[in-house]
Design an enzyme around this catalytic site. Structure first.
Site, PDB file in Angstrom:
ATOM      1  N   ARG A  19       0.834  -1.197   0.000  1.00 41.16           N
ATOM      2  CA  ARG A  19       0.000   0.000   0.000  1.00 41.16           C
ATOM      3  C   ARG A  19       0.861   1.235   0.000  1.00 41.16           C
ATOM      4  NH1 ARG A  19      -4.859  -1.077   4.242  1.00 41.16           N
ATOM      5  NH2 ARG A  19      -5.228  -3.125   3.309  1.00 41.16           N
ATOM      6  N   LYS A 123      -2.528  -6.475  -3.977  1.00 40.27           N
ATOM      7  CA  LYS A 123      -2.367  -7.684  -3.169  1.00 40.27           C
ATOM      8  C   LYS A 123      -2.201  -8.873  -4.110  1.00 40.27           C
ATOM      9  CE  LYS A 123      -6.425  -7.201  -0.992  1.00 40.27           C
ATOM     10  NZ  LYS A 123      -7.462  -7.531   0.010  1.00 40.27           N
ATOM     11  N   ASP A 274     -16.449  -2.202   3.593  1.00 41.21           N
ATOM     12  CA  ASP A 274     -15.340  -1.303   3.289  1.00 41.21           C
ATOM     13  C   ASP A 274     -15.027  -1.221   1.798  1.00 41.21           C
ATOM     14  OD1 ASP A 274     -14.156  -3.791   2.940  1.00 41.21           O
ATOM     15  OD2 ASP A 274     -12.203  -3.079   3.611  1.00 41.21           O
ATOM     16  N   ASP A 278     -14.261  -6.646   2.131  1.00 41.25           N
ATOM     17  CA  ASP A 278     -13.951  -7.747   3.041  1.00 41.25           C
ATOM     18  C   ASP A 278     -14.295  -7.427   4.497  1.00 41.25           C
ATOM     19  OD1 ASP A 278     -11.878  -5.986   3.379  1.00 41.25           O
ATOM     20  OD2 ASP A 278     -10.272  -7.443   3.038  1.00 41.25           O
ATOM     21  N   GLU A 361     -10.698  -8.190  15.217  1.00 47.55           N
ATOM     22  CA  GLU A 361     -11.402  -7.073  15.833  1.00 47.55           C
ATOM     23  C   GLU A 361     -11.605  -5.903  14.862  1.00 47.55           C
ATOM     24  OE1 GLU A 361      -9.632  -4.074  16.158  1.00 47.55           O
ATOM     25  OE2 GLU A 361      -7.947  -5.122  15.217  1.00 47.55           O
ATOM     26  N   ARG A 493      -1.696   1.201  17.761  1.00 48.94           N
ATOM     27  CA  ARG A 493      -3.007   0.700  18.138  1.00 48.94           C
ATOM     28  C   ARG A 493      -2.953   0.165  19.565  1.00 48.94           C
ATOM     29  NH1 ARG A 493      -5.285   1.131  13.263  1.00 48.94           N
ATOM     30  NH2 ARG A 493      -4.440   0.092  11.414  1.00 48.94           N
TER      31      ARG A 493
END
Ligand code: G1P
Ligand code: ZN
Length: 540
Positions: A19, A123, A274, A278, A361, A493
């Site tokens: 990315r 990907k 999204d 996915d 999550e 995070r």
């Protein structure tokens, strides 16, 4: 045509593919080098068949043309392409498996915004339909560091708007309907007549496709096949800049849906997905379902869906995901696996038949039907459960907590930090880990503390440095890790979890329930002190 090139720095795939800023991908030779590195690192494209499609973001169409011409010049036999170069990530995964291809190339930066100033991504998925394993992505990266040539056919663009077969040289290009095969797969897993009856009885739903790739899938499946009212799916047309939306289905970015679901006359069920389809978020009127809880509810009710009626082989969740699904696995007497963050780690477990359901999550859940997480699949699973149980989302969730206890859970993201500042937070806590067990923080006693490492039980490969975790004696946890998908600075995070059972403790406000964990995290890692930030940028 053979083109001389030289290595470009930084082509290292992260948590989910490579990315970068769209402009970086559009710069001279950037995409070409990376695609050639994929072919070179996987034994060449000669005679091979690939699936190709993307989430429709800016540069999707142009990138698809470049890749087709490169595949042809590298001797590929056939490319299966979604019409308009569109394919959701789960649909691409399914097509790889259905057609037994040698892999697939998916153009997407998932939930990151799209546009000339935003993000793009590529990907590579392997024969099992899943994201390439680390061994493969490492080899691609290594190849990108020594590449000196790429091959591209000097041919006009292919018309990808028409379904049918075309050729570039001797390579066949099959342009297919992006939805058809995926919809058939969903119909084989879920009780469509039952869900149709639910909608016919007046059940109302809102699905926010966020101007991304799931729009056409959701319209076809929910409205055309299942009879949901026209207009159930909103923001249904994939746009190159996602209509300015940030296509990340969480309460912050899907605020339009959240507002409607918490307002008067809210629909019975709400969902969003999204950029590449996915991820999913599900909501009931006035109640938000955390992704970790959603996974646990799907596991607990799996047998209500025809595709899972014979039970689950096991479940898996990424380490930072709450332990809610573990409780279900325990009750069912099936295995529960804890893997590092990123879908690629579920691949071996699914292939080996050790797990049926898995989730993260970060609004991702899926099963052995494909090798990616699958947003619409999770939504249909919920619809199947709602139709069977004839209860509201809130009733289902409350009953679940009464039966299994509740894992209060939240993730706090500190975005775009200078890399050295984020590293300082990580290094600070890492240095303290060994001394933590047995000590008290905020009235909680530390049971264990480590830097998570994973040994894949199927191929024995190991992955280190997958996140710092501090586990307390009552099962509460604090986890901190750095994002592997960002394109700007570092994102830290912080994952917080507290487990409770029994009366009185099941319907607290989440952040309030987690207050001791938030304080403990600050005491242990000093995020606010080190970063100078007052609080997180995004709370989910
Ligand atoms: C994030 C999520 C992770 C997910 C990945 C790809 O990765 O946290 O669960 O698999 O996106 O969708 P991160 O940025 O945390 O590395
Ligand atoms: Zn995604």
């Amino acid at each position: 045509m053979r083109v001389t090139t030289s290595p470009i720095e930084g082509q290292k795939p992260g948590t989910s593919g490579l990315r970068k800023k769209t402009k970086v991908f559009m710069s001279k030779g950037y995409l070409e080098n990376f695609i050639q590195s994929i072919f070179d690192a996987t034994g060449g494209a000669e005679g091979k068949t690939y699936v190709l499609g993307g989430d429709g973001r800016y540069f999707n169409a142009e990138a698809a043309q470049i890749i087709l011409k490169m595949a042809a010049a590298n001797g590929a036999r056939r490319m299966i392409v979604g019409r308009g170069a569109l394919l959701s990530t789960p649909a691409a995964s399914h097509l790889i498996r259905l057609n037994g291809t040698d892999g697939g190339i998916i153009l997407s930066a998932s939930h990151n915004p799209g546009g000339p100033e935003a993000d793009f991504g590529v990907k590579f998925n392997g024969r099992n339909g899943g994201p390439a394993a680390e061994m493969v992505t490492d080899a691609i990266f290594a190849r990108s560091g020594e590449i000196d040539t790429y091959f591209i056919a000097d041919e006009p663009d292919v018309d990808l708007s028409k379904i049918g077969t075309q050729q570039i040289g001797s390579m066949e290009i099959s342009v297919i309907d992006p939805v058809e095969d995926y919809a058939a797969l969903m119909e084989s897993l879920f009780d469509f007549p039952k869900i149709r009856a639910l909608f016919a009885s007046g059940f109302r739903m809102r699905f926010d496709a966020m101007c991304a790739v799931t729009g056409p899938y959701a319209k076809d499946i929910l409205e055309a096949r299942l009879g949901a009212a026209p207009g159930t799916v909103v923001h249904a047309e994939p746009l190159p800049d996602f209509g300015g939306m940030h296509p990340d289905p969480n309460p912050t970015w899907a605020h339009e849906l959240m507002d409607e679901m918490s307002g008067p006359n809210a629909p019975d069920f709400g969902a969003a997905s999204d950029g590449d389809g996915d991820r999913n978020m599900v909501v009931g009127p006035g109640i938000y379902v955390s992704p970790s809880d959603s996974l646990a509810v799907l596991a607990a009710n799996a047998q209500l869906a025809p595709g899972y009626k014979s039970g689950l082989k096991g479940v898996a969740r990424s380490m930072p995901t709450s332990c809610a699904v573990d409780r279900v696995a325990e009750a069912f007497g099936i295995g529960a696996h804890e893997t590092p963050t990123g879908w690629k780690f579920f691949g071996n477990l699914l292939d080996a038949g050790r797990v049926t359901l898995c989730g993260e999550e970060s609004f991702g859940s899926g099963s052995d039907h494909v090798r990616e997480k699958d947003g619409l699949w999770a939504v249909l699973f919920w619809l199947n459960i709602l139709a069977e149980r004839n209860e509201s989302v809130e009733e289902i969730l409350t009953a679940h907590w009464h039966e299994f206890g509740r894992n209060y859970y939240s993730r706090h993201d500190f975005e775009a930090l200078p890399v050295e500042v984020a590293n300082k937070v990580m290094d600070g806590l890492r240095a303290r880990l060994a001394g933590l067990p047995g000590t008290g923080v905020e009235g909680l006693v530390v049971k264990s503390a480590d830097d998570f490492a994973y040994e894949d039980p199927v191929d024995g490969s190991t992955s280190h440095g997958q996140g710092l975790r501090v586990v307390f004696e009552d099962g509460s946890r604090i986890v901190i890790r750095l994002s592997g998908t960002g394109t700007e600075g570092a994102t830290l995070r912080l994952y917080l979890e507290r487990y409770t059972t029994g009366p009185g403790g099941l319907d607290l406000e989440v952040q309030a329930a987690l207050a001791p964990m938030i304080r403990a995290a600050e005491e242990l890692a000093g995020i606010r002190g080190v970063t100078g930030r007052d609080g997180p940028d995004v709370v989910t």
